[in-house]
Design a protein around this motif. Structure first.
Motif, PDB file in Angstrom:
ATOM      1  N   ILE A 179       0.825  -1.209   0.000  1.00 52.77           N
ATOM      2  CA  ILE A 179       0.000   0.000   0.000  1.00 52.77           C
ATOM      3  C   ILE A 179       0.859   1.259   0.000  1.00 52.77           C
ATOM      4  O   ILE A 179       0.576   2.219  -0.708  1.00 52.77           O
ATOM      5  N   ILE A 180       1.906   1.282   0.808  1.00 62.14           N
ATOM      6  CA  ILE A 180       2.732   2.483   0.956  1.00 62.14           C
ATOM      7  C   ILE A 180       3.776   2.508  -0.155  1.00 62.14           C
ATOM      8  O   ILE A 180       4.876   1.977  -0.026  1.00 62.14           O
ATOM      9  N   THR A 181       3.412   3.118  -1.279  1.00 60.12           N
ATOM     10  CA  THR A 181       4.304   3.264  -2.430  1.00 60.12           C
ATOM     11  C   THR A 181       4.133   4.669  -2.995  1.00 60.12           C
ATOM     12  O   THR A 181       3.223   5.410  -2.596  1.00 60.12           O
ATOM     13  N   GLY A 196     -12.887  12.775   1.641  1.00 62.11           N
ATOM     14  CA  GLY A 196     -11.698  12.824   0.794  1.00 62.11           C
ATOM     15  C   GLY A 196     -10.618  11.866   1.270  1.00 62.11           C
ATOM     16  O   GLY A 196      -9.985  11.175   0.470  1.00 62.11           O
ATOM     17  N   VAL A 197     -10.403  11.797   2.580  1.00 65.50           N
ATOM     18  CA  VAL A 197      -9.411  10.868   3.130  1.00 65.50           C
ATOM     19  C   VAL A 197      -9.834   9.430   2.866  1.00 65.50           C
ATOM     20  O   VAL A 197      -9.016   8.588   2.462  1.00 65.50           O
ATOM     21  N   ILE A 198     -11.114   9.132   3.078  1.00 67.45           N
ATOM     22  CA  ILE A 198     -11.608   7.772   2.828  1.00 67.45           C
ATOM     23  C   ILE A 198     -11.463   7.419   1.340  1.00 67.45           C
ATOM     24  O   ILE A 198     -11.005   6.324   0.994  1.00 67.45           O
ATOM     25  N   ALA A 199     -11.819   8.334   0.464  1.00 66.23           N
ATOM     26  CA  ALA A 199     -11.683   8.093  -0.978  1.00 66.23           C
ATOM     27  C   ALA A 199     -10.219   7.899  -1.360  1.00 66.23           C
ATOM     28  O   ALA A 199      -9.887   7.047  -2.191  1.00 66.23           O
ATOM     29  N   GLY A 200      -9.332   8.672  -0.756  1.00 68.84           N
ATOM     30  CA  GLY A 200      -7.902   8.520  -1.022  1.00 68.84           C
ATOM     31  C   GLY A 200      -7.379   7.169  -0.582  1.00 68.84           C
ATOM     32  O   GLY A 200      -6.577   6.530  -1.285  1.00 68.84           O
ATOM     33  N   LEU A 201      -7.823   6.706   0.592  1.00 69.50           N
ATOM     34  CA  LEU A 201      -7.406   5.385   1.072  1.00 69.50           C
ATOM     35  C   LEU A 201      -7.903   4.277   0.158  1.00 69.50           C
ATOM     36  O   LEU A 201      -7.169   3.322  -0.146  1.00 69.50           O
ATOM     37  N   LEU A 257      -6.890   0.320  -4.303  1.00 68.83           N
ATOM     38  CA  LEU A 257      -7.186  -0.088  -5.681  1.00 68.83           C
ATOM     39  C   LEU A 257      -5.959  -0.017  -6.572  1.00 68.83           C
ATOM     40  O   LEU A 257      -5.745  -0.897  -7.419  1.00 68.83           O
ATOM     41  N   VAL A 258      -5.124   0.994  -6.398  1.00 71.86           N
ATOM     42  CA  VAL A 258      -3.892   1.094  -7.183  1.00 71.86           C
ATOM     43  C   VAL A 258      -2.948  -0.048  -6.829  1.00 71.86           C
ATOM     44  O   VAL A 258      -2.355  -0.679  -7.710  1.00 71.86           O
ATOM     45  N   ALA A 259      -2.810  -0.368  -5.549  1.00 69.21           N
ATOM     46  CA  ALA A 259      -1.950  -1.477  -5.134  1.00 69.21           C
ATOM     47  C   ALA A 259      -2.444  -2.790  -5.720  1.00 69.21           C
ATOM     48  O   ALA A 259      -1.655  -3.616  -6.192  1.00 69.21           O
ATOM     49  N   TYR A 260      -3.771  -2.989  -5.723  1.00 66.11           N
ATOM     50  CA  TYR A 260      -4.353  -4.205  -6.288  1.00 66.11           C
ATOM     51  C   TYR A 260      -4.092  -4.278  -7.797  1.00 66.11           C
ATOM     52  O   TYR A 260      -3.720  -5.330  -8.324  1.00 66.11           O
ATOM     53  N   ALA A 261      -4.288  -3.161  -8.498  1.00 71.61           N
ATOM     54  CA  ALA A 261      -4.065  -3.137  -9.946  1.00 71.61           C
ATOM     55  C   ALA A 261      -2.605  -3.406 -10.281  1.00 71.61           C
ATOM     56  O   ALA A 261      -2.300  -4.155 -11.218  1.00 71.61           O
TER      57      ALA A 261
END
Length: 191
Positions: free
Chosen positions: A60-62, A94-99, A104-108
């Protein structure tokens, strides 16, 4: 445009700058990745032994995760603050959407990396497969023959030996029972 900018509060102006910058950088990075110009090694790994950094095996942290968080989170917060005039609700959503965007980016990225193959055939993957003898295989491991076997979705010609008491002729079906030093050990089936 200037009137709109001046009508925003300081927090909204900061969100807009973050949203624009992170979106542009994320888009450039994505385009470069899609055309094959690296960034696999550009992500950083945090060297901490905590499980919260990997959720369901996802990194997640990338850099990509941070850009997704800033981009989606900032745009969502900016739009909601503008629509509802409520700073706290907009920021929270906004924070929830960002998380969610980070996950989703990590999964993709994980799924995209799973598509990569090195192209090498691992002979161990032939164990248990049925093969056809291409060059006869001498008995009692006294010599090497060749078989055609489907390994890793490829029809491959591989060297083979047998411990059987009889030679195995061309065209016979065999089963791969072991691999020794890259040579398949086979046993004749269905005589």
């Amino acid at each position: 445009m200037i009137e709109w900018w001046n009508s925003l509060g300081v927090f909204q102006q900061i969100l807009f700058i973050l949203a624009m910058a992170s979106t542009i950088i994320f888009a450039i990075q994505l385009i470069l990745m899609l055309i094959g110009i690296g960034f696999e090694d550009a992500d950083f790994d945090v060297d901490i032994d905590n499980d919260f950094l990997n959720i369901f095996g996802l990194k997640i942290i990338t850099i990509r995760g941070a850009l997704a968080f800033l981009s989606i989170g900032s745009w969502t917060a900016l739009v909601l603050i503008e629509a509802t005039d409520n700073l706290w609700v907009g920021t929270l959503v906004g924070v929830i959407a960002g998380l969610i965007a980070m996950i989703l980016v990590a999964y993709a990225i994980k799924k995209a990396m799973n598509l990569q193959q090195d192209g090498n055939i691992n002979a161990e993957n032939a164990i248990g497969k049925v093969a056809n003898v291409y060059l006869s295989i001498p008995k009692n491991k006294s010599g090497i023959g060749k078989v055609n076997v489907l390994v890793q979705d490829r029809l491959s010609e591989m060297e083979a030996m047998t411990a059987d008491e009889e030679n195995i002729p061309t065209g016979a079906e065999v089963k791969v029972v072991d691999v020794v030093n890259g040579i398949l050990i086979v046993k004749r089936i269905g005589e």
